[in-house]
Design a protein around this motif. Structure first.
Motif, short mmCIF file in Angstrom:
data_model
loop_
_atom_site.label_atom_id
_atom_site.label_comp_id
_atom_site.label_asym_id
_atom_site.label_seq_id
_atom_site.Cartn_x
_atom_site.Cartn_y
_atom_site.Cartn_z
N ILE A 179 0.85 -1.19 0.00
CA ILE A 179 0.00 0.00 0.00
C ILE A 179 0.89 1.24 0.00
O ILE A 179 1.68 1.44 0.91
N VAL A 244 -1.15 -1.05 -4.37
CA VAL A 244 -2.12 0.04 -4.35
C VAL A 244 -1.36 1.34 -4.10
O VAL A 244 -0.73 1.50 -3.04
N TRP A 271 -1.61 -3.71 -10.37
CA TRP A 271 -1.31 -2.37 -9.86
C TRP A 271 -2.59 -1.55 -9.91
O TRP A 271 -3.21 -1.42 -10.97
N ILE A 272 -2.99 -1.03 -8.76
CA ILE A 272 -4.18 -0.19 -8.64
C ILE A 272 -3.72 1.21 -8.23
O ILE A 272 -3.20 1.39 -7.12
N ASN A 273 -3.88 2.18 -9.09
CA ASN A 273 -3.50 3.56 -8.79
C ASN A 273 -4.76 4.35 -8.46
O ASN A 273 -5.65 4.48 -9.29
N GLU A 274 -4.82 4.86 -7.23
CA GLU A 274 -6.03 5.51 -6.74
C GLU A 274 -5.99 7.02 -7.04
O GLU A 274 -5.24 7.78 -6.43
N SER A 294 -11.04 2.41 -1.62
CA SER A 294 -9.74 1.78 -1.77
C SER A 294 -9.49 0.77 -0.65
O SER A 294 -8.95 -0.32 -0.89
N ARG A 297 -11.06 -2.36 -1.56
CA ARG A 297 -10.27 -3.09 -2.56
C ARG A 297 -9.08 -3.78 -1.91
O ARG A 297 -8.72 -4.91 -2.29
N ILE A 298 -8.47 -3.13 -0.93
CA ILE A 298 -7.34 -3.72 -0.22
C ILE A 298 -7.79 -4.95 0.56
O ILE A 298 -7.14 -6.00 0.53
#
Length: 313
Positions: A179, A244, A271-274, A294, A297-298
């Protein structure tokens, strides 16, 4: 060089309120104070955001072969989350992320082992990594295989470091969730320039935290993935990984680069870019819609990895 970004347009009112609340306890210039002052301010900020533990979660402080840990459980967990807290390797401990660990425990049903690793500058590299590796081995021995490594910021660095080091040494790591991690990028990626003055974490602060990990006069290690996972020469054989990042964070592209290295080595990675979020946004999950989404999602990522499920296309 990338142009600096207009954060006033990128960040919504809820996240701006979170930034203001953070500054009430932990002002932007806190990094300029003494280490003791930084820790007092950080601890006060963590208390201000603490959401309490969900009903049904118990926590016990234990010693993992000499490393202090806090073990959270709810019911009869069949998997274990190793949690490594953020704080620039300088601040934080068992209380700073207590509510987050308890919520992860309640939401997934997994046991959570939070690691109280030694901090800099009193204990320089590799002390923090050594403690995290010791605690992970202890958890594997006591609770069996089925570990998910999780960490935020500096803790994301430590989780990845343990994952790299564990290859050929420790079986049963099911995945890692990183994270907004600092993974030791060389500073050439766009996010370092365009987010250099980002709220919550500036490039100057990133450099401060990198330096304080080292003893006076000690050069930054080269080719040492226990210091900077991006320095590894081999990204094969790593567990399924979810990264994340916060879009308004100088460390954002560390996550992107790490994902690219894993993908190139044939690994499973998401890869999740918030967008619109800043470094440290986990604490905003009770007051900002984007941060709450988010966090969900985590939690889904942690639960899925523990079950051996890859929920991404």
């Amino acid at each position: 060089m990338s142009a600096r970004r207009d954060f006033a347009k990128l960040i919504d009112t809820e996240v701006r309120a979170f930034i203001r609340k953070t500054a009430e306890s932990y002002p932007e210039d806190a990094v300029e104070g003494s280490i003791a002052d930084q820790r007092r301010a950080y601890d006060a900020m963590c208390r201000a955001f603490h959401q309490g533990r969900p009903e049904g979660v118990t926590a016990e402080d234990r010693s993992a072969d000499g490393v202090p840990v806090r073990v959270y459980s709810a019911g009869f967990p069949n998997h274990t989350v190793m949690f490594f807290h953020g704080g620039g390797f300088v601040v934080g401990g068992l209380d700073s992320h207590d509510d987050f660990c308890a919520q992860i425990c309640a939401m997934t049903g997994y046991r959570v082992v939070a690691v109280d690793y030694r901090l800099s500058p009193e204990h320089t590299h590799p002390a923090a990594f050594d403690d995290c590796w010791t605690a992970t081995q202890w958890a594997a021995q006591h609770y069996g295989s089925g570990l998910v490594l999780v960490g935020d910021s500096a803790g994301g660095n430590l989780a990845a470091s343990v994952a790299h080091h564990a290859r050929g040494r420790l079986e049963g790591i099911l995945g890692q969730v990183l994270i907004y991690p600092g993974l030791g990028g060389d500073g050439s990626a766009p996010s370092y320039a365009e987010n250099a003055e980002a709220p919550m974490l500036t490039l100057e602060e990133v450099r401060f935290y990198e330096t304080i990990r080292l003893a006076e006069g000690q050069p930054a290690p080269e080719g040492d993935p226990t210091y900077a996972p991006l320095q590894d020469s081999d990204f094969s054989g790593l567990p399924p990984t979810v990264i994340v990042t916060a879009d308004c964070d100088p460390l954002r592209d560390d996550g992107a680069e790490y994902a690219a290295r894993l993908r190139a080595a044939g690994g499973k990675v998401q890869w999740i870019n918030e967008e619109g979020l800043v470094h440290g946004f986990l604490r905003a999950r009770s007051m900002a819609t984007r941060a709450r989404a988010s966090f969900e999602r985590i939690e889904i990522a942690i639960e899925a990895l523990g079950q051996g499920i890859w929920p991404y296309h």
